[in-house]
Write a protein that holds these residues in place. Structure first.
Motif, mmCIF file in Angstrom:
data_model
loop_
_atom_site.group_PDB
_atom_site.id
_atom_site.type_symbol
_atom_site.label_atom_id
_atom_site.label_comp_id
_atom_site.label_asym_id
_atom_site.label_seq_id
_atom_site.Cartn_x
_atom_site.Cartn_y
_atom_site.Cartn_z
ATOM 1 N N SER A 106 18.466 45.594 44.310
ATOM 2 C CA SER A 106 19.216 45.932 45.525
ATOM 3 C C SER A 106 18.576 45.383 46.788
ATOM 4 O O SER A 106 19.194 45.410 47.854
ATOM 5 N N ASN A 107 17.367 44.830 46.693
ATOM 6 C CA ASN A 107 16.685 44.264 47.855
ATOM 7 C C ASN A 107 17.528 43.130 48.445
ATOM 8 O O ASN A 107 17.734 42.107 47.806
ATOM 9 N N GLY A 108 18.045 43.341 49.646
ATOM 10 C CA GLY A 108 18.887 42.343 50.292
ATOM 11 C C GLY A 108 20.340 42.412 49.874
ATOM 12 O O GLY A 108 21.174 41.642 50.353
ATOM 13 N N GLY A 109 20.664 43.328 48.980
ATOM 14 C CA GLY A 109 22.031 43.471 48.495
ATOM 15 C C GLY A 109 22.699 44.705 49.068
ATOM 16 O O GLY A 109 22.280 45.226 50.107
ATOM 17 N N GLN A 110 23.727 45.181 48.366
ATOM 18 C CA GLN A 110 24.475 46.343 48.830
ATOM 19 C C GLN A 110 24.603 47.359 47.698
ATOM 20 O O GLN A 110 25.123 47.040 46.625
ATOM 21 N N VAL A 111 24.146 48.568 47.948
ATOM 22 C CA VAL A 111 24.235 49.651 46.978
ATOM 23 C C VAL A 111 25.612 50.293 47.095
ATOM 24 O O VAL A 111 26.028 50.696 48.173
ATOM 25 N N SER A 112 26.331 50.367 45.965
ATOM 26 C CA SER A 112 27.636 51.040 45.973
ATOM 27 C C SER A 112 27.542 52.456 45.413
ATOM 28 O O SER A 112 28.369 53.301 45.719
ATOM 29 N N MET A 113 26.525 52.721 44.586
ATOM 30 C CA MET A 113 26.279 54.069 44.065
ATOM 31 C C MET A 113 24.775 54.203 43.838
ATOM 32 O O MET A 113 24.224 53.566 42.939
ATOM 33 N N PRO A 114 24.100 54.999 44.657
ATOM 34 C CA PRO A 114 22.649 55.159 44.486
ATOM 35 C C PRO A 114 22.308 55.766 43.124
ATOM 36 O O PRO A 114 23.138 56.458 42.519
ATOM 37 N N MET A 115 21.106 55.532 42.660
ATOM 38 C CA MET A 115 20.656 56.113 41.402
ATOM 39 C C MET A 115 20.717 57.636 41.512
ATOM 40 O O MET A 115 20.216 58.218 42.472
ATOM 41 N N ALA A 116 21.345 58.263 40.521
ATOM 42 C CA ALA A 116 21.472 59.726 40.507
ATOM 43 C C ALA A 116 21.849 60.166 39.095
ATOM 44 O O ALA A 116 22.370 59.386 38.302
ATOM 45 N N ASP A 117 21.597 61.434 38.814
ATOM 46 C CA ASP A 117 22.045 62.005 37.553
ATOM 47 C C ASP A 117 23.564 62.137 37.599
ATOM 48 O O ASP A 117 24.133 62.480 38.641
ATOM 49 N N THR A 118 24.238 61.850 36.461
ATOM 50 C CA THR A 118 25.692 61.864 36.406
ATOM 51 C C THR A 118 26.195 62.946 35.452
ATOM 52 O O THR A 118 25.429 63.448 34.620
ATOM 53 N N PHE A 119 27.480 63.235 35.541
ATOM 54 C CA PHE A 119 28.075 64.254 34.668
ATOM 55 C C PHE A 119 28.086 63.828 33.208
ATOM 56 O O PHE A 119 28.153 64.666 32.318
ATOM 57 N N TRP A 120 27.992 62.510 32.935
ATOM 58 C CA TRP A 120 28.000 62.064 31.527
ATOM 59 C C TRP A 120 26.600 61.999 30.941
ATOM 60 O O TRP A 120 26.423 61.637 29.785
ATOM 61 N N GLY A 121 25.597 62.359 31.722
ATOM 62 C CA GLY A 121 24.248 62.489 31.190
ATOM 63 C C GLY A 121 23.284 61.369 31.507
ATOM 64 O O GLY A 121 22.103 61.477 31.197
ATOM 65 N N ASP A 122 23.761 60.285 32.095
ATOM 66 C CA ASP A 122 22.873 59.177 32.446
ATOM 67 C C ASP A 122 22.325 59.341 33.862
ATOM 68 O O ASP A 122 22.955 59.958 34.725
#
Length: 144
Positions: A106-122
């Motif tokens: 993501s360095n120099g790019g664009q984050v559309s969804m930050p890293m986070a725990d999800t409802f599907w377990g990932d």
């Protein structure tokens, strides 16, 4: 080390496309989920047509490769057009590796969804790097 798989996005015909790929590669879907299976989210309402679209599908096509995909469109992905509808999906071996890869890409790019725990377990995040390549980074402790 992480594994990399192609992730294909479709504008409503993901199920048809993946049934075709299944006829070509063989095998069975390891998962096919619809948007109707998502937990309710404040401010998000889906039509009956959108609820029936594919949220995620996985089709193993080799001993180390999984072809993955989903339908996109609507408010959650208005920029999707045929041609930019593929992402590289990385499955990290640890949460720390997932964070390292996500931060680096993501360095120099664009984050559309930050890293986070999800409802599907990932533990999951999405970004477009500074070269315009779409990436999905995930880690699932239960898959280890």
């Amino acid at each position: 080390m992480a594994t990399i798989n192609p992730y294909l996005n479709f504008l409503g015909n993901c199920e048809e496309a993946f049934n075709f790929y299944k006829s070509v590669f063989g095998g069975e879907f390891t998962y096919m989920g619809r948007f109707s299976e998502m937990p309710p989210q404040e401010g998000v309402s889906l039509s009956e047509v959108e609820k029936n679209k594919i949220m995620h599908v996985s089709l193993p096509i080799g001993s180390h490769t999984i072809l993955m995909g989903s339908d996109v469109g609507g408010d959650w992905a208005p920029q999707t057009v045929i041609g930019n509808n593929i992402s590289v999906s990385i499955t990290a071996k640890s949460k720390a590796e997932a964070d390292q890869l996500f931060t680096g890409l993501s360095n120099g790019g664009q984050v559309s969804m930050p890293m986070a725990d999800t409802f599907w377990g990932d533990y999951f995040g999405m970004l477009t790097d500074k070269f315009g390549i779409n990436w999905m980074v995930s880690f699932n402790e239960n898959a280890q």
